[in-house]
Design a protein around this motif. Structure first.
Motif: not given
Lengths: 374, 296
Positions: A109, A139-142, B79, B83, B103-104, B107, B110-111
């Motif tokens: 995050s 949360d970097m998605r939002y 990324k 995904f 930042h990728d 993501a 997290q995914a």
């Protein structure tokens, strides 16, 4: 890539975060005109990338025009190698806040980090009074949600106007963090003025090096490097760091090079440079040695344990480099990995005395650096 | 046994028609890895090493039972490729690219969590269970390093892995499974998250971690030992003990910043937890002996 304060502040300004009135100057003669805009008292701020500028005397408060002239002259002195000064209005400060956005690798995050005790070294604060630091996971998605920014701002306990300004600053800062693929964006201190306005007193923005292909606004130029050797290495994509010791490292692989760096220190030696020609650079021995030779050192130490980066190829590269460059200092080699037997033969045929054990190679280099046997 | 991958794991290779992809696919198969298919958009109908190539992972997954996906994909497209694999329901993914945007990686990690999957890497050589199977770019034929045995190895550095593992092998040991978690600041999966797998693997008697300055992954290993989530003997070697503060040492993740990441802190945490820390690569084998780890 670390941006200069003035670059970070340009970005803040574009994003709508207030910054002090300022003018950037490149030479002493530009001060006069700058002071038409900024007025004294002002702060003369050296644009260098190292931390602790205040303590080092690189950021100075000046009351009068004469003071400002004196400091400008001093800071533009050749030996300091400062290319820009930011002449900035002095702010009447009521309070200093710390705010930054960075990554939390474990939680995957982003983190908004805020403290009411700004202006100080955040690392020291984190150790001594961690309760003074607020950390808000994002949360970097939002992205940073307005309620989060608001909650953190209210927790600081300011008046309504200031709270609102702080909330907006946090949201804008997070937006910059995302937009610039930042490792870190930090305002320390964030001023709250006597007029209850929130102003960025400093600015730090580190763009992730792996994202530079999509962050084309800031390309690193030759003047952004500490030396020609560092610039040249960067152009070749060869990891290189210059130090001021005796032994030039020309190793392969980040982990191994770092370990050799440690082992030299354990043996009482010092490092002239860190250079790594492994991975995709394993055929660049000649260029690598050329860069090493630009740095004063007493011996160059080559340690590799390559697999894809074949030992025989690297050994041939070293032999070729010695032939072409005729180094003025001894080379100690310890080249192992795929086709290591061939590598040893190649080195021996060229008249070198290859070592096969990392620690032995390190001791040999340290001995030479200390003036012992070759 | 081994962890993460063995000879029964079915593998899809994303980027199989590229130079790296086809080269390492050949070596993965040669070791015994069950590569069942590959994916390169636009290359459907071709074959590499007699394995069919598809335009998408989803299509490949419709035709084959895929346990794991191996990515030979440039960093800037990683990324998207990860995904795609997650979207096709694949739970084990290895990505080796060096230079994936920070930042990728956030993501991706997290995914992976959301999908209950494991992504290994980037900036790594991958995962290998010697003599059984591998996903990645290991010269498995070098016996001085890739010898089968009872030591689990996890590492943040490829070059240092050779140096340290050669010492482990020279001391008479071998490797159950070697996992390169990678040298980036945000690896897809962290040291401590693999410990449970090693804990439950009867063939792994002890674990060696090859860490370095930067981040808190080694401290998390110490926590896992403290919490009894990991109870087998553990030896660590850590690079960058004498590295200057604020200086990136080769890997993007190898930096002391924000007051965190010094090797001193890591040694203290690990030692307190009861792990042994080798000052030099040479000493890793000796410490395994000291802990009474058997030589199979």
């Amino acid at each position: 890539m670390k941006l200069f304060e003035y670059q970070a502040k340009d970005i803040f300004k574009e994003a709508g975060i207030p910054i002090p009135n300022s003018v950037l100057i490149q030479e002493e003669t530009m001060l006069e005109k700058a002071l038409d805009t900024v007025k004294t008292p002002c702060v003369v701020k050296s644009q260098v990338l190292s931390g602790g500028r205040g303590k080092a005397g690189l950021v100075v408060f000046t009351k009068t025009k004469e003071d400002a002239q004196k400091e400008t002259k001093r800071l533009f002195a050749k030996d300091l190698n400062i290319k820009h000064l930011l002449i900035e209005e002095a702010i009447d400060i009521k309070q200093e806040i710390y705010v930054s956005v960075t990554i939390d690798p474990n939680q995957a995050s982003a983190l908004l980090i805020v403290s009411k005790e700004g202006g100080v070294d955040i690392e020291t604060l984190a150790t001594e009074r961690p309760e003074k630091i607020i950390k808000e996971p994002i949360d970097m998605r939002y992205g940073l949600m307005p309620y989060q920014a608001s909650r953190v701002a209210y927790d600081l306990g300011f008046s309504k106007d200031i709270t609102k300004a702080l909330k907006n600053t946090f949201l804008k800062l997070y937006h910059i963090f995302v937009q610039y693929d930042a490792e870190l964006v930090e305002i320390n201190p964030l001023f709250i003025t006597q007029d209850n306005i929130v102003v960025a007193g400093d600015g730090k923005l580190m763009i992730d090096d792996n994202s530079m292909f999509r962050q084309q606004r800031y390309e690193k130029g030759q003047t952004d490097y500490k030396s020609d050797a560092e610039y040249e290495a960067a152009q070749e994509g060869i990891p290189f760091i210059e130090f001021d010791g005796d032994i030039g490292l020309m190793c392969a692989g980040a982990g191994l090079t770092t370990t050799v760096y440690d082992l030299i220190h354990y043996e009482g030696g010092t490092i002239a440079n860190y250079l790594e020609f492994g991975g995709p650079n394993y055929k660049k021995a000649v260029k690598s040695m050329e860069i090493c030779l630009k740095v004063p050192s007493k011996v160059i130490l080559v340690v590799t344990f390559g697999t894809i980066a074949r030992a025989d190829v690297m050994a041939s590269g070293i032999v070729e480099a010695i032939k072409q460059l005729k180094p003025d200092r001894p080379i100690v080699t310890c080249i192992r990995g795929t086709n290591e037997k061939e590598a040893v033969n190649i080195l021996k045929e060229a008249g070198l005395e290859p070592v096969f054990d990392t620690e032995e190679a390190v001791r040999k280099a340290v001995d030479i650096a200390k003036g012992g046997s070759k | 046994m081994s962890i993460f991958i063995d000879q029964t794991t079915t593998v899809c290779v994303q980027g199989i028609t590229g130079k790296e992809g086809s080269f390492w696919t050949k070596h993965m198969i040669e070791l015994g890895t069950q590569v069942v298919c590959g994916v390169t958009p636009g290359k459907e109908g071709q074959t590499v090493e007699n394995k069919p190539v598809y335009n998408s992972v989803k299509k490949a997954a419709q035709q084959h039972n895929i346990d794991a996906s191996m990515l030979f994909v440039p960093p800037r497209f990683t990324k998207d490729a990860v995904f795609e694999a997650l979207d096709a329901g694949i739970k084990k993914i290895v990505t080796i690219g060096d230079g994936i945007p920070l930042h990728d990686m956030v993501a991706i990690r997290q995914a992976a969590k959301v999908h209950n999957a494991m992504v290994v890497g980037g900036n790594t050589s991958g995962v290998i269970s010697p003599k059984l199977a591998m996903m990645g770019s290991f010269p498995h034929w070098i016996e001085r390093v890739y010898k089968k045995g009872n030591i689990g190895i996890m590492t943040r550095s490829g070059s240092l892995t050779n140096e340290v593992t050669a010492m482990v092998v020279a001391a008479g040991y071998g490797v159950s499974t070697l996992i390169g978690v990678g040298g980036d600041p945000v690896p897809g999966t962290r040291f401590a998250e693999f410990l449970e797998l090693y804990e439950n693997d009867p063939e792994t008697e002890a674990v060696v971690i090859i860490g370095e300055l930067g981040g808190t992954m080694e401290e998390e290993v110490a926590e896992a030992i403290n919490d009894k989530r990991f109870t087998k003997p553990l030896v660590a070697f850590l690079g960058g003990r004498t590295a200057p503060k604020g200086q990136k040492m080769g890997h993007a993740g190898a930096i002391i910043s924000g007051g965190k990441g010094s090797v001193e802190d890591k040694i203290e945490a690990l030692t307190k937890a009861g792990a042994l820390v080798a000052e030099r690569p040479r000493l890793v084998g000796e410490l395994l002996e000291e802990l009474g780890v058997s030589k199979a």
